[in-house]
Design a protein around this motif. Structure first.
Motif, PDB file in Angstrom:
ATOM      1  N   ILE A  26      57.113  13.427  46.159  1.00 54.42           N
ATOM      2  CA  ILE A  26      56.242  14.012  45.138  1.00 54.42           C
ATOM      3  C   ILE A  26      55.108  13.044  44.867  1.00 54.42           C
ATOM      4  O   ILE A  26      55.325  11.861  44.587  1.00 54.42           O
ATOM      5  N   LEU A  27      53.903  13.544  44.971  1.00 54.75           N
ATOM      6  CA  LEU A  27      52.684  12.791  44.713  1.00 54.75           C
ATOM      7  C   LEU A  27      52.135  13.263  43.369  1.00 54.75           C
ATOM      8  O   LEU A  27      52.029  14.465  43.133  1.00 54.75           O
ATOM      9  N   ALA A  28      51.812  12.332  42.486  1.00 53.38           N
ATOM     10  CA  ALA A  28      51.232  12.674  41.190  1.00 53.38           C
ATOM     11  C   ALA A  28      49.970  11.849  40.979  1.00 53.38           C
ATOM     12  O   ALA A  28      49.884  10.706  41.430  1.00 53.38           O
ATOM     13  N   TRP A  29      49.007  12.419  40.269  1.00 51.10           N
ATOM     14  CA  TRP A  29      47.767  11.716  39.989  1.00 51.10           C
ATOM     15  C   TRP A  29      47.111  12.306  38.755  1.00 51.10           C
ATOM     16  O   TRP A  29      47.460  13.378  38.291  1.00 51.10           O
ATOM     17  N   ARG A  30      46.133  11.580  38.241  1.00 45.91           N
ATOM     18  CA  ARG A  30      45.355  12.008  37.086  1.00 45.91           C
ATOM     19  C   ARG A  30      43.974  12.431  37.565  1.00 45.91           C
ATOM     20  O   ARG A  30      43.394  11.795  38.441  1.00 45.91           O
ATOM     21  N   GLU A  31      43.462  13.514  36.980  1.00 46.17           N
ATOM     22  CA  GLU A  31      42.101  13.981  37.284  1.00 46.17           C
ATOM     23  C   GLU A  31      41.309  14.081  35.990  1.00 46.17           C
ATOM     24  O   GLU A  31      41.873  14.388  34.944  1.00 46.17           O
ATOM     25  N   PHE A  32      40.022  13.862  36.101  1.00 43.81           N
ATOM     26  CA  PHE A  32      39.119  14.027  34.965  1.00 43.81           C
ATOM     27  C   PHE A  32      37.985  14.932  35.404  1.00 43.81           C
ATOM     28  O   PHE A  32      37.308  14.659  36.396  1.00 43.81           O
ATOM     29  N   ASP A  33      37.762  16.020  34.687  1.00 43.19           N
ATOM     30  CA  ASP A  33      36.734  16.995  35.078  1.00 43.19           C
ATOM     31  C   ASP A  33      35.444  16.851  34.273  1.00 43.19           C
ATOM     32  O   ASP A  33      34.573  17.703  34.337  1.00 43.19           O
ATOM     33  N   GLY A  34      35.330  15.770  33.517  1.00 45.00           N
ATOM     34  CA  GLY A  34      34.152  15.560  32.692  1.00 45.00           C
ATOM     35  C   GLY A  34      34.407  15.905  31.233  1.00 45.00           C
ATOM     36  O   GLY A  34      33.654  15.497  30.357  1.00 45.00           O
ATOM     37  N   ALA A  35      35.465  16.669  30.974  1.00 46.06           N
ATOM     38  CA  ALA A  35      35.793  17.074  29.604  1.00 46.06           C
ATOM     39  C   ALA A  35      37.249  16.786  29.240  1.00 46.06           C
ATOM     40  O   ALA A  35      37.553  16.475  28.098  1.00 46.06           O
ATOM     41  N   ALA A  36      38.151  16.903  30.193  1.00 49.33           N
ATOM     42  CA  ALA A  36      39.583  16.734  29.916  1.00 49.33           C
ATOM     43  C   ALA A  36      40.274  16.089  31.111  1.00 49.33           C
ATOM     44  O   ALA A  36      39.759  16.096  32.225  1.00 49.33           O
ATOM     45  N   TYR A  37      41.461  15.558  30.832  1.00 51.79           N
ATOM     46  CA  TYR A  37      42.295  14.944  31.857  1.00 51.79           C
ATOM     47  C   TYR A  37      43.408  15.905  32.244  1.00 51.79           C
ATOM     48  O   TYR A  37      43.917  16.644  31.407  1.00 51.79           O
ATOM     49  N   ALA A  38      43.781  15.885  33.511  1.00 53.71           N
ATOM     50  CA  ALA A  38      44.883  16.714  33.999  1.00 53.71           C
ATOM     51  C   ALA A  38      45.846  15.841  34.786  1.00 53.71           C
ATOM     52  O   ALA A  38      45.422  14.965  35.549  1.00 53.71           O
ATOM     53  N   LEU A  39      47.122  16.086  34.593  1.00 54.91           N
ATOM     54  CA  LEU A  39      48.165  15.432  35.380  1.00 54.91           C
ATOM     55  C   LEU A  39      48.571  16.440  36.440  1.00 54.91           C
ATOM     56  O   LEU A  39      49.034  17.532  36.118  1.00 54.91           O
ATOM     57  N   ARG A  40      48.363  16.088  37.708  1.00 56.13           N
ATOM     58  CA  ARG A  40      48.607  17.027  38.802  1.00 56.13           C
ATOM     59  C   ARG A  40      49.658  16.471  39.740  1.00 56.13           C
ATOM     60  O   ARG A  40      49.779  15.259  39.903  1.00 56.13           O
ATOM     61  N   VAL A  41      50.423  17.368  40.359  1.00 61.00           N
ATOM     62  CA  VAL A  41      51.462  16.980  41.311  1.00 61.00           C
ATOM     63  C   VAL A  41      51.388  17.858  42.554  1.00 61.00           C
ATOM     64  O   VAL A  41      50.901  18.982  42.515  1.00 61.00           O
ATOM     65  N   GLN A  42      51.908  17.313  43.629  1.00 58.06           N
ATOM     66  CA  GLN A  42      52.007  18.012  44.902  1.00 58.06           C
ATOM     67  C   GLN A  42      53.287  17.524  45.561  1.00 58.06           C
ATOM     68  O   GLN A  42      53.569  16.320  45.543  1.00 58.06           O
ATOM     69  N   SER A  43      54.086  18.424  46.123  1.00 51.11           N
ATOM     70  CA  SER A  43      55.389  18.006  46.636  1.00 51.11           C
ATOM     71  C   SER A  43      55.609  18.426  48.083  1.00 51.11           C
ATOM     72  O   SER A  43      54.984  19.353  48.592  1.00 51.11           O
ATOM     73  N   SER A  44      56.552  17.698  48.693  1.00 52.80           N
ATOM     74  CA  SER A  44      56.960  17.955  50.069  1.00 52.80           C
ATOM     75  C   SER A  44      58.482  17.902  50.129  1.00 52.80           C
ATOM     76  O   SER A  44      59.100  17.052  49.496  1.00 52.80           O
ATOM     77  N   GLY A  45      59.077  18.783  50.882  1.00 57.83           N
ATOM     78  CA  GLY A  45      60.523  18.778  51.069  1.00 57.83           C
ATOM     79  C   GLY A  45      60.936  18.297  52.449  1.00 57.83           C
ATOM     80  O   GLY A  45      62.114  18.315  52.798  1.00 57.83           O
ATOM     81  N   ASP A  46      59.952  17.863  53.249  1.00 59.58           N
ATOM     82  CA  ASP A  46      60.260  17.438  54.620  1.00 59.58           C
ATOM     83  C   ASP A  46      59.740  16.032  54.919  1.00 59.58           C
ATOM     84  O   ASP A  46      59.259  15.752  56.005  1.00 59.58           O
ATOM     85  N   GLY A  47      59.860  15.162  53.927  1.00 59.08           N
ATOM     86  CA  GLY A  47      59.469  13.769  54.137  1.00 59.08           C
ATOM     87  C   GLY A  47      57.976  13.530  54.185  1.00 59.08           C
ATOM     88  O   GLY A  47      57.531  12.496  54.674  1.00 59.08           O
ATOM     89  N   GLY A  48      57.192  14.464  53.700  1.00 54.93           N
ATOM     90  CA  GLY A  48      55.748  14.291  53.666  1.00 54.93           C
ATOM     91  C   GLY A  48      55.013  14.875  54.844  1.00 54.93           C
ATOM     92  O   GLY A  48      53.804  14.698  54.973  1.00 54.93           O
ATOM     93  N   VAL A  49      55.724  15.590  55.705  1.00 61.15           N
ATOM     94  CA  VAL A  49      55.054  16.229  56.843  1.00 61.15           C
ATOM     95  C   VAL A  49      54.165  17.367  56.344  1.00 61.15           C
ATOM     96  O   VAL A  49      53.033  17.537  56.788  1.00 61.15           O
ATOM     97  N   HIS A  50      54.679  18.167  55.406  1.00 58.18           N
ATOM     98  CA  HIS A  50      53.923  19.280  54.814  1.00 58.18           C
ATOM     99  C   HIS A  50      53.977  19.151  53.297  1.00 58.18           C
ATOM    100  O   HIS A  50      55.006  18.739  52.744  1.00 58.18           O
TER     101      HIS A  50
END
Length: 90
Positions: A26-50
């Motif tokens: 699971i990859l997580a990061w913070r984003e800023f769009d100029g007005a607000a912050y977002a905590l975003r995640v992206q996940s993989s179930g195959d060791g990061g291949v997809h």
């Protein structure tokens, strides 16, 4: 699913953190769009291949610290400290 995380974030992404247990990544990061912050995640179930589609798990109108995964947790837990909102565990 994507073959790799691809471009991370739509706005000002930064300060990524990883949680890895077996084939789960699971990859997580913070984003800023100029007005607000977002905590975003992206996940993989195959060791990061997809990776799946990134998703927003929390937002803040005030500045935040970078997200951090809780060390030695048996499941993915993100700690996110928000100005005026305190520490949030997700």
């Amino acid at each position: 699913m994507r073959a790799h995380p691809g471009q991370i974030g739509r706005y000002q992404p930064g300060l990524p953190t990883l949680w890895v247990r077996g084939p789960c990544v699971i990859l997580a990061w913070r984003e800023f769009d100029g007005a607000a912050y977002a905590l975003r995640v992206q996940s993989s179930g195959d060791g990061g291949v997809h990776f799946g589609t990134p998703r927003t798990v929390a937002t803040s109108a005030t500045p935040t610290d970078p997200p951090l995964f809780v060390r030695d947790a048996t499941r993915p837990l993100l700690a996110w400290n928000r100005e005026g909102g305190g520490l949030q565990v997700i």
